[in-house]
Design a protein around this motif. Structure first.
Motif, PDB file in Angstrom:
ATOM      1  N   ILE A 264       0.833  -1.206   0.000  1.00 42.00           N
ATOM      2  CA  ILE A 264       0.000   0.000   0.000  1.00 42.00           C
ATOM      3  C   ILE A 264       0.868   1.257   0.000  1.00 42.00           C
ATOM      4  N   ILE A 265       1.906   1.265   0.832  1.00 43.78           N
ATOM      5  CA  ILE A 265       2.814   2.423   0.879  1.00 43.78           C
ATOM      6  C   ILE A 265       3.459   2.652  -0.484  1.00 43.78           C
TER       7      ILE A 265
ATOM      8  N   TRP B 293       2.364  -1.127 -10.863  1.00 45.01           N
ATOM      9  CA  TRP B 293       2.085  -2.498 -10.441  1.00 45.01           C
ATOM     10  C   TRP B 293       3.288  -3.416 -10.631  1.00 45.01           C
ATOM     11  N   THR B 294       4.143  -3.080 -11.593  1.00 44.62           N
ATOM     12  CA  THR B 294       5.393  -3.831 -11.748  1.00 44.62           C
ATOM     13  C   THR B 294       6.245  -3.692 -10.489  1.00 44.62           C
ATOM     14  N   ILE B 295       6.363  -2.460  -9.991  1.00 45.55           N
ATOM     15  CA  ILE B 295       7.148  -2.202  -8.788  1.00 45.55           C
ATOM     16  C   ILE B 295       6.476  -2.822  -7.563  1.00 45.55           C
ATOM     17  N   VAL B 296       5.158  -2.663  -7.465  1.00 40.57           N
ATOM     18  CA  VAL B 296       4.418  -3.217  -6.321  1.00 40.57           C
ATOM     19  C   VAL B 296       4.617  -4.726  -6.234  1.00 40.57           C
ATOM     20  N   VAL B 297       4.517  -5.412  -7.365  1.00 43.63           N
ATOM     21  CA  VAL B 297       4.707  -6.867  -7.397  1.00 43.63           C
ATOM     22  C   VAL B 297       6.114  -7.231  -6.910  1.00 43.63           C
ATOM     23  N   CYS B 298       7.116  -6.482  -7.377  1.00 48.03           N
ATOM     24  CA  CYS B 298       8.506  -6.777  -6.996  1.00 48.03           C
ATOM     25  C   CYS B 298       8.778  -6.487  -5.522  1.00 48.03           C
ATOM     26  N   VAL B 299       8.029  -5.558  -4.940  1.00 49.49           N
ATOM     27  CA  VAL B 299       8.211  -5.222  -3.530  1.00 49.49           C
ATOM     28  C   VAL B 299       7.457  -6.191  -2.627  1.00 49.49           C
ATOM     29  N   VAL B 300       6.276  -6.584  -3.065  1.00 46.71           N
ATOM     30  CA  VAL B 300       5.408  -7.436  -2.237  1.00 46.71           C
ATOM     31  C   VAL B 300       5.873  -8.892  -2.208  1.00 46.71           C
ATOM     32  N   LEU B 301       6.253  -9.433  -3.368  1.00 45.52           N
ATOM     33  CA  LEU B 301       6.653 -10.842  -3.437  1.00 45.52           C
ATOM     34  C   LEU B 301       8.129 -11.009  -3.099  1.00 45.52           C
ATOM     35  N   GLY B 302       8.406 -11.670  -1.987  1.00 46.84           N
ATOM     36  CA  GLY B 302       9.784 -11.881  -1.558  1.00 46.84           C
ATOM     37  C   GLY B 302      10.314 -13.242  -1.967  1.00 46.84           C
ATOM     38  N   ASN B 303      11.628 -13.336  -2.078  1.00 48.08           N
ATOM     39  CA  ASN B 303      12.282 -14.580  -2.474  1.00 48.08           C
ATOM     40  C   ASN B 303      12.412 -15.515  -1.260  1.00 48.08           C
ATOM     41  N   THR B 304      11.290 -15.728  -0.579  1.00 50.23           N
ATOM     42  CA  THR B 304      11.272 -16.512   0.657  1.00 50.23           C
ATOM     43  C   THR B 304      11.590 -17.983   0.423  1.00 50.23           C
ATOM     44  N   GLY B 305      11.428 -18.442  -0.815  1.00 52.63           N
ATOM     45  CA  GLY B 305      11.742 -19.833  -1.134  1.00 52.63           C
ATOM     46  C   GLY B 305      13.106 -19.984  -1.773  1.00 52.63           C
ATOM     47  N   PHE B 306      13.295 -19.373  -2.936  1.00 55.26           N
ATOM     48  CA  PHE B 306      14.530 -19.534  -3.704  1.00 55.26           C
ATOM     49  C   PHE B 306      15.770 -19.152  -2.909  1.00 55.26           C
ATOM     50  N   LEU B 307      15.715 -18.043  -2.188  1.00 59.21           N
ATOM     51  CA  LEU B 307      16.862 -17.597  -1.411  1.00 59.21           C
ATOM     52  C   LEU B 307      16.670 -17.856   0.082  1.00 59.21           C
TER      53      LEU B 307
END
Length: 301
Positions: free
Chosen positions: A78-79, A95-109
């Motif tokens: 939201i911020i 929305w490109t930036i929002v997606v990249c900020v919201v989705l973290g590499n919690t699995g791969f990394l």
């Protein structure tokens, strides 16, 4: 194991992938195939294994980590959206930036770091953090379909057959109901799960594009700042409000500090976002995360 050894080992494996592409040992055309092996076979086995052998008594208490990651993602998303909207940026770029900020590499990394330093206890907590990524991936798919008129049937089909999601469901069910997978099954899962970390790191190296440092400088700088600095700071505040402590707190902070997820590129391609910008954000945040994550680890390990 010393977290510095883990980080250095991860960097070395990423560089193996990067330079393998540079010297044509592995073609850049093989990146998609390798990513498919990781996402559809190796990673689901790693997730299933972690959930299958975990103590069921932990599930209720660890679910707070999923909630925690969802709250952090919502706040940061939201911020980010409001800042870019006020700045007058194009909707697709926002929305490109929002997606990249919201989705973290919690699995791969996240999995290699947490399992390497904290073993099975760290890995199971990382899985519960990563469940939020699957939920967010599905939610963002629906939002982007509504906004940009994507093919809702195709998107829903991809969600329903998303292997890591089924690995979570089956891992929980097989554990809760004590369903055996036989010695052969356990051995196969062990072998495939063991291949996940090196394949992930080599895949990351193959996916990195050095052009990301000079293309879209303003956009990737902002995205990296929000993902690698603001997100974990908000994570600390949310964990304080939720009363998360101990190892849950440590893993929660590590996962909040992860770079942008590879799944961002899937959403960018499927829903016609800015693919080049997404790739640049992935590269830059991954590169900088190799610096910021050790800094956070120095304060908590």
């Amino acid at each position: 194991m010393d977290f510095r050894i883990i980080i250095v080992s991860i960097i070395v494996m990423i560089l193996i992938g990067f330079f393998s592409k540079k010297v044509n040992l592995i073609s850049s055309d093989d990146v998609e195939t390798l990513n498919n092996i990781v996402v559809n076979i190796a990673l689901p086995c790693m997730i299933f294994q972690a959930l299958y052998v975990a103590r069921t008594s932990l599930f209720a208490s660890l679910s707070i980590l999923t909630l925690y990651m969802l709250i952090c993602s919502l706040i940061v998303g939201i911020i980010t959206y409001l800042i870019l909207k006020i700045a007058g940026w194009d909707s697709r770029k926002i929305w490109t930036i929002v997606v990249c900020v919201v989705l973290g590499n919690t699995g791969f990394l996240g999995y290699p770091v947490t399992s390497g330093i904290f073993g099975a206890e760290g890995m199971i907590r990382a899985v519960f953090c990563d469940i939020s990524t699957s939920i967010l991936f599905i939610s963002l798919s629906v939002i982007l379909i509504i906004l940009f008129e994507g093919d809702i049937r195709q998107a829903l089909r991809k969600i329903l057959i998303f292997p890591p999601l089924w690995a979570i469901i089956l891992g929980l069910l097989f554990n809760i109901f004590s369903i055996p997978i036989t010695t052969v099954g356990e051995t196969v899962v062990d072998y495939l799960a063991g291949a996940t970390v090196p394949l992930i790191m080599i895949s990351l190296g193959l996916s990195l594009n050095i052009e990301g440092l000079k293309n879209h400088l303003l956009e990737v700088s902002f995205a990296s700042l929000m993902k690698l600095i603001v997100f974990p700071i908000i994570g600390l505040a949310v964990m304080a409000l939720l009363g998360i402590t101990g190892l849950n707190h440590t893993i929660g902070l590590i996962e909040a500090a992860m770079s942008s997820a590879m799944l961002c590129l899937v959403l960018a391609i499927n829903h016609k976002l800015d693919i080049d910008l997404t790739s640049d954000c992935l590269f830059t945040s991954t590169l900088f995360a190799l610096v910021t994550i050790p800094v956070f680890l120095m304060f908590i390990v």
